[in-house]
Design a protein around this motif. Structure first.
Motif, PDB file in Angstrom:
ATOM      1  N   ARG A 105      -6.306  61.659  83.890  1.00  0.00           N
ATOM      2  CA  ARG A 105      -5.439  62.605  84.688  1.00  0.00           C
ATOM      3  C   ARG A 105      -4.786  62.364  85.676  1.00  0.00           C
ATOM      4  NH1 ARG A 105     -11.035  65.672  83.630  1.00  0.00           N
ATOM      5  NH2 ARG A 105     -10.386  66.148  82.061  1.00  0.00           N
ATOM      6  N   HIS A 106      -4.442  61.394  85.973  1.00  0.00           N
ATOM      7  CA  HIS A 106      -3.957  60.452  87.792  1.00  0.00           C
ATOM      8  C   HIS A 106      -1.871  60.926  86.328  1.00  0.00           C
ATOM      9  CE1 HIS A 106      -1.596  59.377  90.889  1.00  0.00           C
ATOM     10  NE2 HIS A 106      -2.490  59.510  91.647  1.00  0.00           N
ATOM     11  N   MET A 107      -2.502  60.415  85.818  1.00  0.00           N
ATOM     12  CA  MET A 107      -0.961  60.161  85.479  1.00  0.00           C
ATOM     13  C   MET A 107      -0.149  60.887  84.628  1.00  0.00           C
ATOM     14  SD  MET A 107      -0.805  56.590  86.054  1.00  0.00           S
ATOM     15  CE  MET A 107       0.380  56.120  84.841  1.00  0.00           C
ATOM     16  N   GLN A 108      -0.899  61.713  83.885  1.00  0.00           N
ATOM     17  CA  GLN A 108      -0.651  63.295  83.376  1.00  0.00           C
ATOM     18  C   GLN A 108       0.147  64.048  84.887  1.00  0.00           C
ATOM     19  OE1 GLN A 108      -4.202  64.826  81.047  1.00  0.00           O
ATOM     20  NE2 GLN A 108      -3.406  64.742  79.744  1.00  0.00           N
ATOM     21  N   SER A 109      -0.502  64.126  85.852  1.00  0.00           N
ATOM     22  CA  SER A 109       0.236  64.902  86.924  1.00  0.00           C
ATOM     23  C   SER A 109       1.189  64.074  87.337  1.00  0.00           C
ATOM     24  CB  SER A 109      -1.586  65.035  88.376  1.00  0.00           C
ATOM     25  OG  SER A 109      -1.257  63.683  89.227  1.00  0.00           O
ATOM     26  N   THR A 110       1.363  63.425  87.108  1.00  0.00           N
ATOM     27  CA  THR A 110       3.051  62.214  87.374  1.00  0.00           C
ATOM     28  C   THR A 110       3.503  62.555  86.657  1.00  0.00           C
ATOM     29  OG1 THR A 110       2.094  60.333  87.516  1.00  0.00           O
ATOM     30  CG2 THR A 110       2.214  60.998  89.334  1.00  0.00           C
ATOM     31  N   GLY A 111       3.483  62.538  85.031  1.00  0.00           N
ATOM     32  CA  GLY A 111       4.681  62.842  84.459  1.00  0.00           C
ATOM     33  C   GLY A 111       4.292  61.423  83.322  1.00  0.00           C
ATOM     34  N   ASP A 112       3.607  60.862  83.746  1.00  0.00           N
ATOM     35  CA  ASP A 112       4.047  59.510  82.956  1.00  0.00           C
ATOM     36  C   ASP A 112       2.920  59.322  82.184  1.00  0.00           C
ATOM     37  OD1 ASP A 112       4.967  57.354  84.774  1.00  0.00           O
ATOM     38  OD2 ASP A 112       3.726  58.147  86.449  1.00  0.00           O
ATOM     39  N   ILE A 113       1.871  60.441  81.779  1.00  0.00           N
ATOM     40  CA  ILE A 113       1.449  60.962  79.878  1.00  0.00           C
ATOM     41  C   ILE A 113       1.229  61.878  80.281  1.00  0.00           C
ATOM     42  CG2 ILE A 113      -0.838  60.858  79.301  1.00  0.00           C
ATOM     43  CD1 ILE A 113      -1.916  58.282  80.597  1.00  0.00           C
ATOM     44  N   GLY A 168       2.326  58.607  74.907  1.00  0.00           N
ATOM     45  CA  GLY A 168       2.480  60.037  74.582  1.00  0.00           C
ATOM     46  C   GLY A 168       3.730  60.488  75.039  1.00  0.00           C
ATOM     47  N   ALA A 169       4.176  59.847  76.538  1.00  0.00           N
ATOM     48  CA  ALA A 169       4.810  60.737  77.984  1.00  0.00           C
ATOM     49  C   ALA A 169       5.940  60.546  76.443  1.00  0.00           C
ATOM     50  CB  ALA A 169       5.007  59.625  78.901  1.00  0.00           C
ATOM     51  N   ARG A 170       6.637  60.003  76.135  1.00  0.00           N
ATOM     52  CA  ARG A 170       7.905  60.335  75.535  1.00  0.00           C
ATOM     53  C   ARG A 170       7.920  61.088  74.260  1.00  0.00           C
ATOM     54  NH1 ARG A 170       7.823  53.682  75.148  1.00  0.00           N
ATOM     55  NH2 ARG A 170       6.361  54.172  73.594  1.00  0.00           N
ATOM     56  N   ALA A 171       6.796  60.927  73.318  1.00  0.00           N
ATOM     57  CA  ALA A 171       6.609  62.539  72.218  1.00  0.00           C
ATOM     58  C   ALA A 171       6.877  63.298  73.121  1.00  0.00           C
ATOM     59  CB  ALA A 171       5.505  61.806  71.941  1.00  0.00           C
TER      60      ALA A 171
END
Lengths: 201, 201
Positions: free
Chosen positions: B142-150, B197-200
């Motif tokens: 979730r944290h990585m999603q909040s920073t846009g990394d995932i 997933g981030a790139r996709a």
DNA sequence: GCAAAAATGGACCTGCAAGTCCAAAGCTTG
DNA sequence: CAAGCTTTGGACTTGCAGGTCCATTTTTGC
């Protein structure tokens, strides 16, 4: 140097192994006494030691081999024909269905911790099972690469290792938590990422 | 209704638990006798039953709790700070390093098959451990999603479930085959697919 | 159909490890 | 300092499960 066994003898031996396996699946290795096996299979102590002279350890090893074979047989014919995405999904479904039905009974669990230390051979049985399992998955991946469904850069062995780990962990978590989520998630996400590999190139 | 324990008493109790845990790690649950624990911890039978009135099962449960806590502690501070890709890799490395060092000794293995059936509470201990473990991973995602990394579409819970399964399976395979490949493959491929997933998107 | 070998039944033995018990020693507190 | 606890030591009991043994029945092969 194999001792002579008549047809009747082989049948009895097989009955003992199957009965012991069932008993162990239901109640756990360490809860099963020789008496339980005798009661279930309608045999006497004399018979047990006639067919398994080394005693309980030898019986346990035979059960381990029996169960290990069964694990792979239960995945056929899917496991040996991972040649299209629908086939992969059918295999996935079979796995989920099988373990869901089996619930918290575990054929392998006992083999690992328990028998693993007891019989030195049990370790080998598990290693062998995992090897065959992974080999089948690897072949599936290679086949998909040959048809262009999976990118050629994918390291088939490594991917198969990861998938196998996901399955084992999923089953382990089913065993300990009673939920199938992990197995499904591991299967689906790993297979999806193999699929994505085709597009990524 | 907790019985009174002096400081000395608590120390003894802790020594017993730690000693029993070590003994079990080294030789397996079913090989460990109360005498072994007594010898290792320099205690008498009277003491064992003084601190664990219910006997072996109660001791086993205490060991289970002790080991479960240890598993998560050993992953700190990485596990609670999965806030960047380097942090994820550091965590991955810690896991591999830890289990490689531990080799085929297994703190959990015993808990599952063995104690799992024996003590009804041991099941709960394992379930609790897995729950906390997965929660930490979910929070990392979730944290990585909040920073846009995932990518935001990633189902954090599902992905964490799959990753946890991969880890458990990797450890299981390390235990049974002695090789670390599966754990590494599972960790690397699953983390890579989160990254992709981030790139996709 | 008869010897030899295999299959079966079950009584008995044995060792071991968990658990019981109590007596002695050590804190600790009014 | 004495009374009442917690802690400790270790001898003793107990039950049980694996393993042994042999006597009996059944099958096999000639």
């Amino acid at each position: 140097m194999t001792r002579a066994l008549t047809r009747k003898g082989e049948a009895t031996r097989a009955r003992i192994v199957a009965g012991a396996a069932a008993e162990i699946r239901e109640r756990g290795v360490d809860e099963v006494r020789l008496e339980d096996v005798m009661a279930r299979t309608g045999t006497s102590k004399g018979q047990l030691f006639h067919y398994f002279p080394e005693g309980k350890d030898e019986l346990l090893l035979a059960v381990a081999e029996h169960e290990a074979d069964q694990v792979l047989i239960d995945q056929e014919p899917m496991l040996s024909n991972l040649t299209s995405w629908p086939a992969w999904l059918a295999w996935r479904d079979r796995l989920v269905e099988r373990y869901l039905a089996q619930g918290m009974q575990c054929p392998l669990n006992g083999l690992l911790g328990q028998a693993g230390r007891r019989a030195p051979g049990a370790q080998a049985v598990v290693t062998g099972l995992m090897g065959r399992w992974q080999k089948a998955i690897t072949e599936g991946i290679r086949h998909m690469q040959s048809t262009g469904d999976i990118a050629p850069e994918v390291d088939a062995d490594r991917a198969a290792a990861a998938l196998l780990a996901g399955i084992q962990g999923g089953v382990l978590l089913l065993l300990s938590t009673g939920r199938i989520d992990h197995l499904e998630a591991a299967l689906d996400l790993t297979i999806d990422s193999l699929r994505a590999g085709a597009r990524a190139v």
